[in-house]
Design a protein around this motif. Structure first.
Motif, PDB file in Angstrom:
ATOM      1  N   THR A 178       0.839  -1.205   0.000  1.00 29.22           N
ATOM      2  CA  THR A 178       0.000   0.000   0.000  1.00 29.22           C
ATOM      3  C   THR A 178       0.872   1.253   0.000  1.00 29.22           C
ATOM      4  OG1 THR A 178      -1.864  -1.132   1.035  1.00 29.22           O
ATOM      5  CG2 THR A 178      -1.793   1.257   1.292  1.00 29.22           C
ATOM      6  N   GLN A 237      -8.006   0.541  -0.344  1.00 30.55           N
ATOM      7  CA  GLN A 237      -8.384  -0.683   0.357  1.00 30.55           C
ATOM      8  C   GLN A 237      -9.650  -0.466   1.197  1.00 30.55           C
ATOM      9  OE1 GLN A 237      -4.759  -2.075   2.118  1.00 30.55           O
ATOM     10  NE2 GLN A 237      -5.513  -4.151   2.385  1.00 30.55           N
ATOM     11  N   ASP A 263      -6.082  -1.245  -4.763  1.00 28.68           N
ATOM     12  CA  ASP A 263      -5.563  -1.948  -3.595  1.00 28.68           C
ATOM     13  C   ASP A 263      -6.559  -3.021  -3.194  1.00 28.68           C
ATOM     14  OD1 ASP A 263      -3.846  -2.570  -1.597  1.00 28.68           O
ATOM     15  OD2 ASP A 263      -3.871  -0.600  -0.623  1.00 28.68           O
TER      16      ASP A 263
HETATM   17 MG   LIG Z   1      -2.127  -2.878   2.128  1.00 31.65          MG
END
Ligand SMILES: [Mg+2]
Ligand SMILES: Nc1ncnc2c1ncn2[C@@H]1O[C@H](COP(=O)(O)OP(=O)(O)O)[C@@H](O)[C@H]1O
Length: 239
Positions: free
Chosen positions: A53, A98, A174
Motif C-alpha cells: 500500500t 483498500q 488496492d
Molecule cells: Mg495494504
C-alpha cells in the motif's frame, strides 16, 4: 524519447520510504525497482505489511518518497510542483483504496461521478456516466443509495467505478477483489483487464487473491520493502 521508456506507465528506481525518525523510524520501502507497462495488467503481491500500500501510495502521489526515482506516464515525480502533481493525479490516475473511502453524504452514483465533476463536467452528465458504469458493474439498482446502505462488496464496486469513470491512463487498485465473491471478483477483474488492454493505459493491482492471478500479464512479488521477483505469466496483446 526512447521507445522502451515511453511504453512504461510506472518506473520506480531504488525507491525508498521511511516513516518516523530516530528510534521510531521504520524503513518501509528499501530500494524498490518496479515497472508497470502500458497495455498491461500488473499485479503486486506479497505478505501483509511488506509495503504494498505504501508503494502504490507513493506511485499515486499520495505520499512522497524519501529517496529514489519515480516516473509516472513519463513525468518525473520529483520535478513536478505540488499543484502540478494534484492536477496530474486528477486527470491521469484512478485509485481504488483498500478502505474504499466513499463520501458518506453522496449517493453511489454521485461518489462515482466525483472525478468527472472535479474535472469540470456538469453534474447531470457526470452522474449519468457514473450510473452507466455502475450498471456495468451490476449495481444499476444501487445508483441512488447512500454508501451506508451498501455491502462491502457493493462499496468496493462503487470505488472501482469512481476510479474508472474519467478514463484515466493509470488505474491503481488496492485489493479490489478482497470483499467480493468469486463471480463478482471475476467480473471486476475482467473489467480491469479490458481497461489494461488499451495500449495507452496501465492497470496496477495489489492482491492476495490467487483466484484472479490468471488475469495478470506481469506479477511483481514484494517482500520486506523490496521487489524480490517478477513473473510474466501471460503476454499482453499490445506487446
Ligand atoms: Mg495494504
Ligand atoms: N503512515 C505510517 N506511519 C508509520 N508506519 C506506517 C505508515 N503506513 C504504513 N506503515 C507501516 O509500513 C509497513 C507496510 O505497510 P503497508 O504498506 O500498508 O503494507 P501492505 O499494504 O503490504 O500490507 C507496515 O509495517 C505499516 O505498519
Amino acid at each position: 524519447m526512447n521507445p522502451s521508456s515511453s511504453s512504461q506507465a510506472v518506473r520506480c528506481l531504488s525507491l525508498r520510504k521511511h516513516f518516523g525518525e530516530g528510534e521510531a523510524r521504520i524503513e518501509v520501502l528499501r530500494g524498490v525497482d518496479f515497472q508497470a507497462e502500458l497495455g498491461k495488467l500488473t499485479f503486486l503481491v506479497g505478505p501483509s505489511g511488506c509495503g504494498k500500500t505504501t508503494l502504490i501510495s507513493v506511485i499515486a502521489g499520495l505520499l512522497d518518497p524519501s529517496a529514489g526515482d519515480l516516473e509516472v506516464l513519463n513525468e518525473n515525480h520529483g520535478r513536478m510542483k505540488a499543484q502540478e502533481r494534484i492536477l496530474f493525479r486528477r486527470r491521469n490516475l484512478g485509485f481504488v483504496f483498500q478502505q474504499y473511502n466513499l463520501l458518506p453524504s453522496l449517493t453511489a452514483a454521485e461518489n462515482a461521478a466525483v472525478p468527472l465533476m472535479a474535472d469540470g463536467v456538469k453534474r447531470g452528465l457526470a452522474v449519468k456516466k457514473a450510473t452507466a458504469l455502475l450498471d456495468r458493474l451490476g449495481l444499476a439498482d444501487k445508483a441512488a443509495s447512500m454508501p451506508r446502505f451498501l455491502s462491502g462488496g457493493q462499496q468496493q464496486r462503487v470505488a472501482l467505478a469512481r476510479a474508472l469513470v474519467h478514463e484515466p491512463r493509470l488505474i491503481i487498485c488496492d485489493e479490489p477483489t478482497a470483499a467480493l465473491d468469486h463471480k463478482t471478483g471475476e467480473s471486476v477483474m475482467g473489467l480491469l483487464a479490458s481497461a489494461a488492454l488499451s495500449p495507452d493505459r496501465a492497470v496496477v493491482v495489489v492482491t492476495h487473491d490467487n483466484r484472479v492471478f490468471h488475469h495478470a500479464h506481469t506479477i511483481a512479488h514484494m517482500d520486506d520493502g523490496i521487489i524480490t521477483q517478477v513473473e510474466t505469466p501471460k503476454p499482453a496483446l499490445t506487446s
